[in-house]
Design a protein around this motif. Structure first.
Motif, PDB file in Angstrom:
ATOM      1  N   SER A  20       0.827  -1.213   0.000  1.00 12.43           N
ATOM      2  CA  SER A  20       0.000   0.000   0.000  1.00 12.43           C
ATOM      3  C   SER A  20       0.860   1.262   0.000  1.00 12.43           C
ATOM      4  O   SER A  20       0.472   2.293  -0.571  1.00 12.43           O
ATOM      5  CB  SER A  20      -0.928   0.012   1.213  1.00 12.43           C
ATOM      6  N   GLU A  21       2.044   1.195   0.617  1.00 10.72           N
ATOM      7  CA  GLU A  21       2.947   2.345   0.621  1.00 10.72           C
ATOM      8  C   GLU A  21       3.485   2.608  -0.777  1.00 10.72           C
ATOM      9  O   GLU A  21       3.574   3.760  -1.209  1.00 10.72           O
ATOM     10  CB  GLU A  21       4.113   2.101   1.582  1.00 10.72           C
ATOM     11  N   ILE A  22       3.856   1.540  -1.475  1.00 12.24           N
ATOM     12  CA  ILE A  22       4.364   1.701  -2.840  1.00 12.24           C
ATOM     13  C   ILE A  22       3.286   2.285  -3.727  1.00 12.24           C
ATOM     14  O   ILE A  22       3.537   3.197  -4.526  1.00 12.24           O
ATOM     15  CB  ILE A  22       4.877   0.357  -3.387  1.00 12.24           C
ATOM     16  N   ASP A  23       2.060   1.791  -3.594  1.00  9.35           N
ATOM     17  CA  ASP A  23       0.952   2.342  -4.388  1.00  9.35           C
ATOM     18  C   ASP A  23       0.748   3.825  -4.076  1.00  9.35           C
ATOM     19  O   ASP A  23       0.506   4.628  -4.997  1.00  9.35           O
ATOM     20  CB  ASP A  23      -0.336   1.575  -4.092  1.00  9.35           C
ATOM     21  N   ARG A  24       0.815   4.182  -2.810  1.00  8.39           N
ATOM     22  CA  ARG A  24       0.613   5.579  -2.421  1.00  8.39           C
ATOM     23  C   ARG A  24       1.724   6.473  -2.964  1.00  8.39           C
ATOM     24  O   ARG A  24       1.464   7.570  -3.485  1.00  8.39           O
ATOM     25  CB  ARG A  24       0.534   5.699  -0.907  1.00  8.39           C
ATOM     26  N   ILE A  25       2.964   6.009  -2.875  1.00  7.89           N
ATOM     27  CA  ILE A  25       4.100   6.781  -3.394  1.00  7.89           C
ATOM     28  C   ILE A  25       3.943   7.004  -4.897  1.00  7.89           C
ATOM     29  O   ILE A  25       4.129   8.112  -5.408  1.00  7.89           O
ATOM     30  CB  ILE A  25       5.423   6.063  -3.073  1.00  7.89           C
ATOM     31  N   ILE A 162       5.698  -1.100 -10.708  1.00 12.06           N
ATOM     32  CA  ILE A 162       5.143  -1.148 -12.066  1.00 12.06           C
ATOM     33  C   ILE A 162       3.623  -1.035 -12.021  1.00 12.06           C
ATOM     34  O   ILE A 162       3.011  -0.267 -12.765  1.00 12.06           O
ATOM     35  CB  ILE A 162       5.572  -2.448 -12.783  1.00 12.06           C
ATOM     36  N   GLY A 163       3.004  -1.807 -11.128  1.00 15.71           N
ATOM     37  CA  GLY A 163       1.550  -1.749 -11.012  1.00 15.71           C
ATOM     38  C   GLY A 163       1.075  -0.396 -10.531  1.00 15.71           C
ATOM     39  O   GLY A 163       0.099   0.149 -11.049  1.00 15.71           O
ATOM     40  N   GLY A 164       1.778   0.161  -9.538  1.00 18.24           N
ATOM     41  CA  GLY A 164       1.374   1.455  -9.006  1.00 18.24           C
ATOM     42  C   GLY A 164       1.459   2.576 -10.010  1.00 18.24           C
ATOM     43  O   GLY A 164       0.675   3.531  -9.957  1.00 18.24           O
ATOM     44  N   LEU A 165       2.402   2.478 -10.949  1.00 17.47           N
ATOM     45  CA  LEU A 165       2.589   3.538 -11.941  1.00 17.47           C
ATOM     46  C   LEU A 165       1.763   3.317 -13.208  1.00 17.47           C
ATOM     47  O   LEU A 165       1.213   4.274 -13.760  1.00 17.47           O
ATOM     48  CB  LEU A 165       4.068   3.659 -12.304  1.00 17.47           C
ATOM     49  N   LEU A 166       1.698   2.088 -13.689  1.00 18.37           N
ATOM     50  CA  LEU A 166       0.997   1.832 -14.951  1.00 18.37           C
ATOM     51  C   LEU A 166      -0.470   1.466 -14.762  1.00 18.37           C
ATOM     52  O   LEU A 166      -1.282   1.648 -15.679  1.00 18.37           O
ATOM     53  CB  LEU A 166       1.701   0.709 -15.729  1.00 18.37           C
ATOM     54  N   MET A 167      -0.801   0.936 -13.567  1.00 17.28           N
ATOM     55  CA  MET A 167      -2.182   0.546 -13.307  1.00 17.28           C
ATOM     56  C   MET A 167      -2.577   1.015 -11.903  1.00 17.28           C
ATOM     57  O   MET A 167      -2.749   0.206 -10.983  1.00 17.28           O
ATOM     58  CB  MET A 167      -2.333  -0.979 -13.436  1.00 17.28           C
ATOM     59  N   PRO A 168      -2.726   2.332 -11.709  1.00 13.15           N
ATOM     60  CA  PRO A 168      -3.090   2.856 -10.391  1.00 13.15           C
ATOM     61  C   PRO A 168      -4.352   2.198  -9.848  1.00 13.15           C
ATOM     62  O   PRO A 168      -5.320   1.962 -10.583  1.00 13.15           O
ATOM     63  CB  PRO A 168      -3.307   4.351 -10.655  1.00 13.15           C
ATOM     64  N   GLY A 169      -4.325   1.885  -8.532  1.00 18.94           N
ATOM     65  CA  GLY A 169      -5.399   1.106  -7.932  1.00 18.94           C
ATOM     66  C   GLY A 169      -6.789   1.659  -8.149  1.00 18.94           C
ATOM     67  O   GLY A 169      -7.731   0.913  -8.470  1.00 18.94           O
ATOM     68  N   GLY A 170      -6.973   2.960  -7.968  1.00 18.54           N
ATOM     69  CA  GLY A 170      -8.292   3.549  -8.132  1.00 18.54           C
ATOM     70  C   GLY A 170      -8.832   3.399  -9.545  1.00 18.54           C
ATOM     71  O   GLY A 170     -10.033   3.148  -9.748  1.00 18.54           O
ATOM     72  N   LEU A 171      -7.945   3.532 -10.534  1.00 17.16           N
ATOM     73  CA  LEU A 171      -8.368   3.382 -11.925  1.00 17.16           C
ATOM     74  C   LEU A 171      -8.680   1.930 -12.255  1.00 17.16           C
ATOM     75  O   LEU A 171      -9.612   1.641 -13.014  1.00 17.16           O
ATOM     76  CB  LEU A 171      -7.276   3.918 -12.862  1.00 17.16           C
ATOM     77  N   VAL A 172      -7.888   1.013 -11.684  1.00 15.42           N
ATOM     78  CA  VAL A 172      -8.158  -0.411 -11.902  1.00 15.42           C
ATOM     79  C   VAL A 172      -9.517  -0.789 -11.311  1.00 15.42           C
ATOM     80  O   VAL A 172     -10.283  -1.543 -11.917  1.00 15.42           O
ATOM     81  CB  VAL A 172      -7.040  -1.281 -11.290  1.00 15.42           C
ATOM     82  N   MET A 173      -9.825  -0.249 -10.130  1.00 13.46           N
ATOM     83  CA  MET A 173     -11.118  -0.547  -9.515  1.00 13.46           C
ATOM     84  C   MET A 173     -12.263  -0.128 -10.428  1.00 13.46           C
ATOM     85  O   MET A 173     -13.264  -0.841 -10.574  1.00 13.46           O
ATOM     86  CB  MET A 173     -11.227   0.153  -8.165  1.00 13.46           C
ATOM     87  N   LYS A 174     -12.142   1.049 -11.037  1.00 16.26           N
ATOM     88  CA  LYS A 174     -13.183   1.521 -11.948  1.00 16.26           C
ATOM     89  C   LYS A 174     -13.287   0.615 -13.174  1.00 16.26           C
ATOM     90  O   LYS A 174     -14.386   0.230 -13.598  1.00 16.26           O
ATOM     91  CB  LYS A 174     -12.893   2.955 -12.389  1.00 16.26           C
ATOM     92  N   ALA A 175     -12.117   0.282 -13.755  1.00 15.09           N
ATOM     93  CA  ALA A 175     -12.118  -0.509 -14.981  1.00 15.09           C
ATOM     94  C   ALA A 175     -12.571  -1.939 -14.739  1.00 15.09           C
ATOM     95  O   ALA A 175     -13.174  -2.573 -15.614  1.00 15.09           O
ATOM     96  CB  ALA A 175     -10.710  -0.492 -15.598  1.00 15.09           C
ATOM     97  N   ALA A 176     -12.278  -2.465 -13.551  1.00 10.84           N
ATOM     98  CA  ALA A 176     -12.597  -3.866 -13.253  1.00 10.84           C
ATOM     99  C   ALA A 176     -14.015  -4.051 -12.730  1.00 10.84           C
ATOM    100  O   ALA A 176     -14.473  -5.191 -12.564  1.00 10.84           O
ATOM    101  CB  ALA A 176     -11.600  -4.422 -12.240  1.00 10.84           C
ATOM    102  N   ALA A 177     -14.729  -2.968 -12.464  1.00 12.30           N
ATOM    103  CA  ALA A 177     -16.063  -3.059 -11.868  1.00 12.30           C
ATOM    104  C   ALA A 177     -17.001  -4.010 -12.611  1.00 12.30           C
ATOM    105  O   ALA A 177     -17.732  -4.784 -11.979  1.00 12.30           O
ATOM    106  CB  ALA A 177     -16.685  -1.662 -11.770  1.00 12.30           C
ATOM    107  N   PRO A 178     -17.017  -4.021 -13.945  1.00 11.03           N
ATOM    108  CA  PRO A 178     -17.931  -4.932 -14.640  1.00 11.03           C
ATOM    109  C   PRO A 178     -17.615  -6.402 -14.415  1.00 11.03           C
ATOM    110  O   PRO A 178     -18.470  -7.269 -14.681  1.00 11.03           O
ATOM    111  CB  PRO A 178     -17.744  -4.561 -16.123  1.00 11.03           C
ATOM    112  N   PHE A 179     -16.431  -6.713 -13.932  1.00 13.53           N
ATOM    113  CA  PHE A 179     -16.013  -8.093 -13.736  1.00 13.53           C
ATOM    114  C   PHE A 179     -16.074  -8.506 -12.264  1.00 13.53           C
ATOM    115  O   PHE A 179     -15.616  -9.578 -11.896  1.00 13.53           O
ATOM    116  CB  PHE A 179     -14.585  -8.295 -14.257  1.00 13.53           C
ATOM    117  N   CYS A 180     -16.637  -7.642 -11.429  1.00 15.13           N
ATOM    118  CA  CYS A 180     -16.647  -7.869  -9.985  1.00 15.13           C
ATOM    119  C   CYS A 180     -18.057  -8.102  -9.455  1.00 15.13           C
ATOM    120  O   CYS A 180     -19.052  -7.797 -10.113  1.00 15.13           O
ATOM    121  CB  CYS A 180     -16.026  -6.675  -9.262  1.00 15.13           C
TER     122      CYS A 180
END
Length: 232
Positions: A20-25, A162-180
């Motif tokens: 979570s720290e890496i994602d926040r940074i 890599i994930g934190g920079l190319l696939m930020p968590g908040g954006l992934v949550m939005k994009a993945a919503a139809p699959f959840c």
């Protein structure tokens, strides 16, 4: 972030970051650079490197199996270099590997610059016997398993960025919503197991990464099995 003394690797100090720290940074750095999109889309990682570190990525012929390196000086990152082999390959897979490598090198810049600023003088990072302030990165991208890193904790941490920079968590949550689906007493979103591969392919297209990167990011955010709900 905590720091420990270590005799593993070229540094005498090892920072410890929670995921979570890496994602926040990473997220804070993207926002500060004005490059965090409002909706899911590909991150302009080359532009991020230029704005945040004040360097322009460039290409050099590097040893076989080496994807890139980050060079450091007293004031921070002085160069980010990608192997010409990736540029010569051409095609979307290669272009996405370049994006992943840029994010990996940026991860070193975000997470490890302070090790050089504190006067650390790591040797043999370039594997050629020279004592230079550079972190040479061999091809360990695309694997979530710590065992593959042979104790190179700095590489494992940069790969997490890599994930934190190319696939930020908040954006992934939005994009993945139809699959959840909503599960548990808190109604947290969980990735449907029968939709996991389809979601990975969709995330790869949205964020312009190779499917292996999308799978790892989804696995980090939505562990499979009983822990399938989104991690907090």
């Amino acid at each position: 972030m905590r720091t420990y003394r270590t005799n593993r690797g070229p540094f005498t100090s090892q920072p410890f970051y929670k995921p979570s720290e890496i994602d926040r940074i990473c997220g804070n750095a993207l926002k500060a650079a004005g490059l965090m999109p409002d909706s899911p889309e590909a991150i302009r990682i080359d532009r991020f490197v230029e704005k945040h570190f004040k360097v322009s990525p460039h290409y050099e012929a590097l040893p076989d199996g080496v994807l890139g390196y980050t060079a450091f000086g007293a004031a921070g990152v002085t160069a980010i270099v990608i192997t010409t082999a990736l540029d010569d390959e051409g095609g979307s897979v290669s272009e996405r590997r370049i994006r992943t490598t840029l994010a990996h090198e940026a991860g070193h810049g975000l997470l490890h610059t302070h090790l050089f600023a504190l006067g650390e003088k790591p040797g043999k990072l370039f594997d050629d016997g020279h004592d230079r302030p550079e972190i040479l990165c061999r091809d360990v991208h695309g694997t979530p398993h710590k065992a593959r890193y042979d104790g190179r904790w700095w590489e494992f941490q940069a790969n997490r960025a890599i994930g934190g920079l190319l696939m930020p968590g908040g954006l992934v949550m939005k994009a993945a919503a139809p699959f959840c689906e909503q599960v548990g007493g808190l109604g947290l979103p969980a990735l449907k197991e029968d939709q996991r591969e389809r979601a990975a392919r969709e995330m790869a297209e949205i964020f312009d990464v190779n499917p292996a990167v999308a799978r790892i990011r989804l696995s980090d955010m939505f562990p499979g099995g009983k822990s399938a709900q989104q991690t907090l």
